[in-house]
Design an enzyme around this catalytic site. Sequence first.
Site, PDB file in Angstrom:
ATOM      1  N   ASP A  13     -40.840  26.991   9.059  1.00 23.48           N
ATOM      2  CA  ASP A  13     -42.133  27.561   9.451  1.00 23.48           C
ATOM      3  C   ASP A  13     -42.503  27.264  10.901  1.00 23.48           C
ATOM      4  O   ASP A  13     -43.682  27.113  11.239  1.00 23.48           O
ATOM      5  CB  ASP A  13     -43.255  27.074   8.504  1.00 23.48           C
ATOM      6  CG  ASP A  13     -42.947  27.407   7.064  1.00 23.48           C
ATOM      7  OD1 ASP A  13     -42.384  28.490   6.822  1.00 23.48           O
ATOM      8  OD2 ASP A  13     -43.268  26.588   6.182  1.00 23.48           O
ATOM      9  N   LYS A  16     -40.130  31.103  13.675  1.00 25.57           N
ATOM     10  CA  LYS A  16     -38.851  31.762  14.012  1.00 25.57           C
ATOM     11  C   LYS A  16     -38.983  33.274  13.975  1.00 25.57           C
ATOM     12  O   LYS A  16     -38.441  33.980  14.827  1.00 25.57           O
ATOM     13  CB  LYS A  16     -37.758  31.327  12.999  1.00 25.57           C
ATOM     14  CG  LYS A  16     -37.488  29.843  12.981  1.00 25.57           C
ATOM     15  CD  LYS A  16     -36.512  29.445  11.887  1.00 25.57           C
ATOM     16  CE  LYS A  16     -37.025  29.587  10.483  1.00 25.57           C
ATOM     17  NZ  LYS A  16     -38.105  28.676  10.094  1.00 25.57           N
ATOM     18  N   GLY A  40     -40.204  32.642   4.509  1.00 23.13           N
ATOM     19  CA  GLY A  40     -41.364  33.505   4.692  1.00 23.13           C
ATOM     20  C   GLY A  40     -41.658  33.568   6.175  1.00 23.13           C
ATOM     21  O   GLY A  40     -41.912  32.536   6.801  1.00 23.13           O
ATOM     22  N   HIS A  41     -41.525  34.736   6.753  1.00 23.06           N
ATOM     23  CA  HIS A  41     -41.689  34.871   8.194  1.00 23.06           C
ATOM     24  C   HIS A  41     -42.836  35.841   8.475  1.00 23.06           C
ATOM     25  O   HIS A  41     -42.814  36.974   8.007  1.00 23.06           O
ATOM     26  CB  HIS A  41     -40.395  35.387   8.836  1.00 23.06           C
ATOM     27  CG  HIS A  41     -39.211  34.517   8.544  1.00 23.06           C
ATOM     28  ND1 HIS A  41     -37.913  34.954   8.618  1.00 23.06           N
ATOM     29  CD2 HIS A  41     -39.136  33.222   8.171  1.00 23.06           C
ATOM     30  CE1 HIS A  41     -37.102  33.962   8.297  1.00 23.06           C
ATOM     31  NE2 HIS A  41     -37.815  32.906   8.022  1.00 23.06           N
ATOM     32  N   GLN A 223     -35.299  28.682   7.182  1.00 19.63           N
ATOM     33  CA  GLN A 223     -35.448  27.232   6.995  1.00 19.63           C
ATOM     34  C   GLN A 223     -35.204  26.512   8.328  1.00 19.63           C
ATOM     35  O   GLN A 223     -35.507  27.075   9.358  1.00 19.63           O
ATOM     36  CB  GLN A 223     -34.539  26.701   5.873  1.00 19.63           C
ATOM     37  CG  GLN A 223     -34.978  27.161   4.490  1.00 19.63           C
ATOM     38  CD  GLN A 223     -34.441  28.538   4.127  1.00 19.63           C
ATOM     39  OE1 GLN A 223     -33.259  28.818   4.262  1.00 19.63           O
ATOM     40  NE2 GLN A 223     -35.296  29.416   3.647  1.00 19.63           N
TER      41      GLN A 223
END
Length: 432
Positions: A13, A16, A40-41, A223
């Site tokens: 988180d 990225k 989750g981006h 990650q």
Amino acid sequence: MPGVVIIGTQWGDEGKGKIVDMLAADAAVVVRFQGGNNAGHTIVSDGETFKFHLIPSGILHPGRFCVIGNGVVVDPSVLIEEIEGLRRRRIDVSGLKVSANAHLIMPYHVMLDSAHEAKLGKLEIGTTKRGIGPCYADKSARLGIRVQDLLDAKILRKKIAAALEPKQQLLRPFARDPKLDLHAMTEEYLRYGHRLEPHIADTSRLCWDALDSGETVIFEGAQAALLDLDHGTYPFVTSSNPVAGAACVGAGVGPTDIDEVWGVCKAYTTRVGAGPFPTELSDQVGAHLRDGGHEFGTTTGRERRCGWLDLVALRYATRLNRLSALAITKLDVLSGLETLRVAVRYRGSEGAVFDEFPYHQSILHTATAEYEDLPGWEEDITGARSEADLPREAREYLEAISDSAGVPIRLIGVGPDRNQVIRVGAQARAAA
Ligand code: GDP
Ligand code: IMO
Ligand code: MG
């Protein structure tokens, strides 16, 4: 910069997605090389928010290939939902390609993930319960189902039956779940295959073609280094290798295809799930970071644990990935804190000093961080677009990070939007 790997340097988180989205403007291909929908981006483009779990963060730029590489574990229902979501928002997904060799997350993987966590009780890892670990376990055990298997009913059915057989006992509590019925599962996955067929490709070849003709390929990590299965805070890690070295395996290219490795680092630290976190704060400052940085998980909505920046861990991530550049994100969240602390070493429970990230689990679990204090700043910096717009204290803070890691900073995030970024050095010259 033909082959560029973008990875997280902390516990995930770091932002990225935003960095990949920015750099994708100049790339031909963006390829995810590991992980799955545990990621989750969030990308904010002109005030519009997009959340991706599987689809590479370059998809908002039309005309790019966005590749889900062989190293990714794919939950086809999640992928189809993301594709539909983008279609509804009129985003072109024709460039989305999925490796035929990528492994599939099956309903029993998701069930086993929850079952394993329940069994661990207080010792749980705090996984995202998306079936990631069990899917990679099946891949290693050569019991995995791959994307290409979706295209052949006979093979698919046989492989599912073979994969289910050794899990019967573990799956007993779910025996009545209709999702576990062999026939129903095969039919469901064949439907997914039909839906995904136009996207299934030999993606290693696609990356090679782009690299061979001198185009830029971005290898998008999910990650982060400290969640790496081999190098992270095991067992409180994910089940893949998010370090840069894995980009080659997970996309199907060679090490000499990689020209640059960029590490994304939040200006402070967060972690979701259990495991050691030497700079964690449970006071008002932690709350300031959580509220100011909206530190709630994109995937599970869980509150993220927050703490000061950890330079010991950053130096470790720098070494593991041999970083060539840093992107520092969320600097704006630090505004308003009078003093900023950065961890420069750890002290073990018996007084020993650790300048380097300790490899031994019991040391790390009991180590406390020792800090250097740096002056903070009051100003809102969300409108800064060049280094000169930043207060002196912010520039000194960045300099301390860069000096400690021995890596130049190329991008600085000062807000969630795609435009809220400061380009530094070569990056600024290229954009000028
Ligand atoms: P990822 O998993 O590494 O892509 O990061 P996430 O998207 O899960 O979490 C990063 C969060 O911070 C997202 O909500 C982003 O919109 C947001 N973000 C990214 N960069 C910045 C920044 O420079 N400043 C602020 N305030 N938010 C940012
Ligand atoms: P992005 O790409 C933050 C964490 C989980 C848990 C551990 C193992 O958004 O940075 P898993 O479901 O992978 O078996 O869970 O890893 N984790 C993440 N934490 N960001 C992520 O992805 C994460 N993906 C997994 O919280 O501690
Ligand atoms: Mg995330």
